[in-house]
Design an enzyme around this catalytic site. Structure first.
Site, PDB file in Angstrom:
ATOM      1  N   HIS A 106     -34.742  21.021 -83.020  1.00  0.00           N
ATOM      2  CA  HIS A 106     -34.538  21.586 -81.378  1.00  0.00           C
ATOM      3  C   HIS A 106     -34.569  23.326 -82.069  1.00  0.00           C
ATOM      4  O   HIS A 106     -33.335  24.081 -80.736  1.00  0.00           O
ATOM      5  CB  HIS A 106     -33.540  21.006 -80.566  1.00  0.00           C
ATOM      6  CG  HIS A 106     -33.624  20.214 -79.565  1.00  0.00           C
ATOM      7  ND1 HIS A 106     -34.260  19.137 -79.858  1.00  0.00           N
ATOM      8  CD2 HIS A 106     -34.347  19.971 -78.145  1.00  0.00           C
ATOM      9  CE1 HIS A 106     -34.661  18.231 -79.214  1.00  0.00           C
ATOM     10  NE2 HIS A 106     -34.085  18.250 -78.117  1.00  0.00           N
TER      11      HIS A 106
ATOM     12  N   GLU B 118     -45.419  18.998 -71.663  1.00  0.00           N
ATOM     13  CA  GLU B 118     -45.807  19.856 -72.197  1.00  0.00           C
ATOM     14  C   GLU B 118     -47.235  20.537 -71.675  1.00  0.00           C
ATOM     15  O   GLU B 118     -47.463  21.273 -71.539  1.00  0.00           O
ATOM     16  CB  GLU B 118     -45.469  20.358 -73.212  1.00  0.00           C
ATOM     17  CG  GLU B 118     -43.772  20.153 -73.136  1.00  0.00           C
ATOM     18  CD  GLU B 118     -42.956  19.051 -73.109  1.00  0.00           C
ATOM     19  OE1 GLU B 118     -43.838  18.110 -73.336  1.00  0.00           O
ATOM     20  OE2 GLU B 118     -41.607  19.088 -72.740  1.00  0.00           O
TER      21      GLU B 118
END
Lengths: 323, 334
Positions: free
Chosen positions: B136, B67
C-alpha cells in the site's frame, strides 16, 4: 426474424457467411504464399455466430471483438477493402497498418475493436453499455469472446459490472472448443459455459452455434431485454474452429476425425440445405459469387494502395485536441 | 495599472482534487466518477467527500472491488463518448488493472490508426509514509511513464492537484494522475476558477545558482525544505518539479543544469529503472552535458519493498536531511 423463410434475410445471412468464409480463405492463401505477414486467427467454421448475431443489431449499436474477429467486422458491415488493406499493411487499412488482423475494427460501424487479450473486450463492452445507460440511450453492445476468455478475471469483473448495473450488453461466447490447445473439457468443470450466467444473476442460454437462426433467436431475445433496460445476458454459441489457433498451430491436440466430423456440420452447407425451399439455386449461387467477387475486388483495391508509411508512425500514439 | 490576479483560497490538496472533480462535472455531463467506496464513504482518503450528494449515485459511482473491471469499464465508456475519472484506492492496486491500463487504454488510439481515442483519467494515491507497508506504499510512476500512449502526472501542490487534474480530464488520452497520500492534508493557495495547469510543463519552484534539484511528488516539498537549510549555509539550489512525467518537459531542466552545472535528482521510488534515471539520461544527452561540473547524482528510494516499522520506512526513502547531505556533497566535492 426468420432467416430461413424470409428470402431477403436468408440471402443476407448466406452472403455474410460466404463473405467471411471467402475473406478468410483468401487471407489464408495470401499468408501461405508469403504475400501477407504477421499472424492471424481464422474463424472458418464459425461463420454462423457473427452472421446470426449481428443481424439482431441496428445502426448505433456497438460490438467488441476478439483476436479471431474478421467475421464480426464483416458481419457488422465493415468495408472489405479497408480490412484487406489493413492485413496487407497498407496506409488505407482501417488501422493504417498499426493494428493488423488482431486489432482490426471499423469504428464507424460501432466496432470498438478486436482484442489481442482474450477477455480484454469484456469490461470494455460493459463500459460502452454504461455510457449508453448514462446517456439514457437504447443502443446495445454485443461483446464477442471465445471459450478461452471465460476463465479470465476480466471476464468475471466485466460481466459482474454489467449485471449489477443492468447494462445493455449481450455477452456472446463463441465456444469453438479450444482455447489455443486447451479443450473446454479440460478447462471447465461446468457442462455448459452458459451456466456461468447464474453466478451473476443474469440469463444464460446455450445454442447451436452452427445454426445462424438459433444464434439469431437467442441474441435477438437478449438484445430486446437489453434495449428494454432489463440488463445483460449470456449466449453461448457452440461451434468449432476448423483451422489451427493461429499460424503456428500443428493441430497436435485434436484428432483429425474430430475436425472431419465438425466439417460435416459446416454452418454454410447446412444453411444452404435449410433455405433450399426459400432461395433458388441461382439465388444461392449468386450469394457465393457475390462474396467471391467482393473479396477479389477487396484484394485488388488493397494491393493497389500505398504501403503504410513510417514517417507518421509517432503521430497516432497520442490523440490531439478534443476527442 | 494593477494586474487582476485570480482569486485564491487556501485548500488542502484533497479539497483541491475534489474541487476539480466538481467543476469538471458541473460543466460537462460526460464526466463521471467510478471507483471503490467513492460514494457515501467519500473515498478511502476522503477525496470524493460529499460529491455523491451533489451529483448523485449515477455520476459518482461506487463499484465492487474489481480494479480490472473498473478500468475496463472506463475504457469502454471513454470509447463510447464519456469522460470517466477512475479512482483506484491505492496505486499499488493498479497492478490488478494493468491489462486494461497498458494493453487497452494506452494502445487503442494507436492500434486503430487514430480512429478512436480513450479520454479517461485514472487517479491513484501513491507513496510511503503512512505505515501501510509494502502493498500500500509504492511509487509506481516509472511503470506508467514507460508505456507509450499514457500520460503521467504527479502533482506536488494543492494548486497543481486541481489544475493538472482539470487538464487531465480535458485531455483526449488516458492520463494517470498519481497523487501522494502524505500530501492530501497539506494546504496551499488554490485558484477558485477552473484554471488548468497544462500537461507537460515543468515548473521552477525555487531558483539558485549552485545546483539544480529535480524532484517529484512529496519529494518536492522535501527538496524545498532542504534548499532553505542549504541557503543558510550559503548554498543556493534551484528546485524543479516536472509535474508531468510523460510527456516530460525537459527544456527547463536542461536550462537550469546548464546554468548551475550540477544536478541532484530525487525520487521516492526505488533507484533501479526509476524515472530519475530517465531524467539523468536526458541531461547527459543534452547540451547541458558540457556544462556539468559534477556527475549527475540520483537520490532515490532503496531497492527494497516499503517496510512497516516507522524507523525502517523512513530509512527506505529520501528524507530532507538526505537531500541536504546529497546537495552539499555535490557542491563541495566537485
Amino acid at each position: 426474424m426468420d432467416l430461413t423463410k424470409d428470402a431477403d434475410a436468408a440471402r443476407a445471412t448466406l452472403r455474410t457467411m460466404w463473405t467471411i468464409r471467402r475473406f478468410e480463405e483468401a487471407v489464408d492463401d495470401l499468408f501461405a504464399r508469403g504475400l501477407m505477414h504477421g499472424t492471424m486467427h481464422l474463424s472458418i467454421g464459425q461463420e454462423a455466430v457473427p452472421a446470426g448475431a449481428c443481424l439482431a443489431l441496428r445502426e448505433g449499436d456497438y460490438i467488441t471483438s476478439t483476436h479471431r474477429g474478421h467475421g464480426h467486422c464483416i458481419a457488422r458491415g465493415a468495408r472489405l477493402d479497408a480490412m484487406m488493406a489493413e492485413l496487407l499493411a497498407k496506409e488505407t487499412g482501417y488501422c493504417r497498418g498499426r493494428g493488423g488482423s488482431m486489432h482490426i475494427a471499423d469504428v464507424a460501424t460501432g466496432n470498438l475493436g478486436a482484442n489481442g487479450i482474450v477477455a480484454g473486450g469484456v469490461p470494455i463492452a460493459a463500459g460502452a453499455g454504461l455510457a449508453v445507460s448514462m446517456r439514457g440511450g437504447d443502443e446495445v453492445v454485443v461483446s464477442f469472446f471465445g471459450d478461452g476468455a471465460v476463465n479470465e478475471g476480466a471476464w468475471h469483473e466485466g460481466v459482474n459490472l454489467a449485471a449489477i448495473w443492468d447494462l445493455p450488453v449481450v455477452f456472446v461466447c463463441e465456444n469453438n472448443h479450444y482455447g489455443m490447445s486447451m479443450s473446454v473439457g479440460k478447462a471447465f468443470k461446468v457442462e455448459r459455459l452458459a451456466e456461468r450466467a447464474a453466478a451473476y444473476g443474469i440469463p444464460g442460454v446455450t445454442v447451436d452455434g452452427n445454426d445462424p437462426q438459433a444464434v439469431h433467436d437467442a441474441v435477438s431475445d437478449a438484445v430486446h431485454r437489453a434495449r428494454a433496460g432489463q440488463g445483460p445476458s449470456l449466449v453461448e454459441a457452440v461451434t468449432y474452429r476448423w483451422k489451427g489457433h493461429s499460424k503456428s498451430d500443428k493441430n497436435l491436440y485434436r484428432p483429425r476425425e474430430e475436425i472431419e466430423a465438425w466439417r460435416e456440420q459446416d454452418p454454410i452447407a447446412r444453411f444452404e440445405r435449410v433455405v433450399a425451399a426459400t432461395l433458388s439455386e441461382a439465388d444461392v449461387a449468386a450469394c457465393r459469387d457475390e462474396a467471391r467477387d467482393a473479396v477479389r475486388e477487396a484484394i485488388r483495391v488493397a494491393n493497389a494502395a500505398p504501403d503504410a508509411r513510417a514517417d507518421s508512425l509517432a503521430d497516432a500514439v497520442y490523440a490531439r485536441g478534443d476527442a | 495599472m494593477t494586474a487582476v490576479l485570480p482569486k485564491h483560497r487556501t485548500l488542502t490538496y484533497s479539497e483541491a482534487v475534489r474541487e476539480a472533480l466538481a467543476q469538471a462535472m458541473e460543466v460537462d455531463e460526460r464526466v463521471f466518477l467510478l471507483g471503490e467506496d467513492i460514494g457515501t464513504y467519500g473515498g478511502a482518503f476522503g477525496v470524493t467527500g460529499d460529491l455523491v450528494h451533489r451529483f448523485g449515485e449515477r455520476r459518482v459511482r461506487d463499484t465492487p472491488i474489481s480494479e480490472l473491471g473498473i478500468v475496463g469499464a472506463a475504457v469502454g465508456a471513454a470509447l463510447a463518448g464519456m469522460r470517466p475519472v477512475v479512482e483506484i484506492q491505492f496505486s499499488d492496486f493498479t497492478a490488478q488493472a494493468m491489462d486494461q491500463i497498458v494493453n487497452q487504454a494506452a494502445k487503442i488510439h494507436f492500434m486503430l490508426g487514430g480512429a478512436a481515442s480513450v479520454p479517461m483519467v485514472l487517479r491513484a494515491p501513491g507513496g510511503s509514509g503512512t505505515g501501510a507497508a509494502a502493498q500500500h506504499s509504492q511509487s509506481l510512476e516509472a511503470w506508467f511513464a514507460h508505456v507509450p500512449g499514457l500520460k503521467v502526472v504527479m502533482p506536488s501542490t494543492a494548486a497543481d492537484a486541481k489544475g493538472l487534474l482539470l487538464a487531465a480530464i480535458d485531455d483526449p488520452n488516458p492520463v494517470i494522475v498519481l497523487e501522494h497520500k502524505l500530501l492530501y492534508k497539506q494546504s496551499g493557495p488554490v485558484p477558485e476558477e477552473a484554471t488548468r495547469v497544462r500537461l507537460g510543463e515543468t515548473t521552477v519552484r525555487r531558483t539558485g545558482g549552485d545546483l539544480t534539484i529535480v524532484a517529484t511528488g512529496v519529494m518536492v516539498s522535501r527538496a524545498l525544505q532542504a534548499a532553505e537549510q542549504l541557503a543558510a549555509d550559503g548554498i543556493e539550489a534551484s528546485v524543479l518539479d516536472p509535474r508531468t512525467l510523460r510527456p516530460l518537459d525537459a527544456a527547463p531542466i536542461v536550462d537550469s543544469v546548464t546554468a548551475t552545472g550540477r544536478a541532484l535528482l530525487v525520487q521516492e521510488a526505488p533507484r533501479t529503472g526509476g524515472f530519475m534515471a530517465e531524467v539523468a539520461a536526458t541531461i547527459v544527452e543534452s547540451s547541458a552535458f558540457g556544462h556539468l561540473r559534477a556527475p549527475v547524482a540520483r537520490l532515490c528510494g532503496l531497492d527494497v519493498p516499503i517496510p512497516y516499522a516507522p524507523r525502517l520506512e523512513r530509512a527506505a526513502v529520501p528524507q530532507t536531511e538526505d537531500i541536504v547531505r546529497g546537495a552539499r556533497e555535490l557542491v563541495t566535492a566537485w
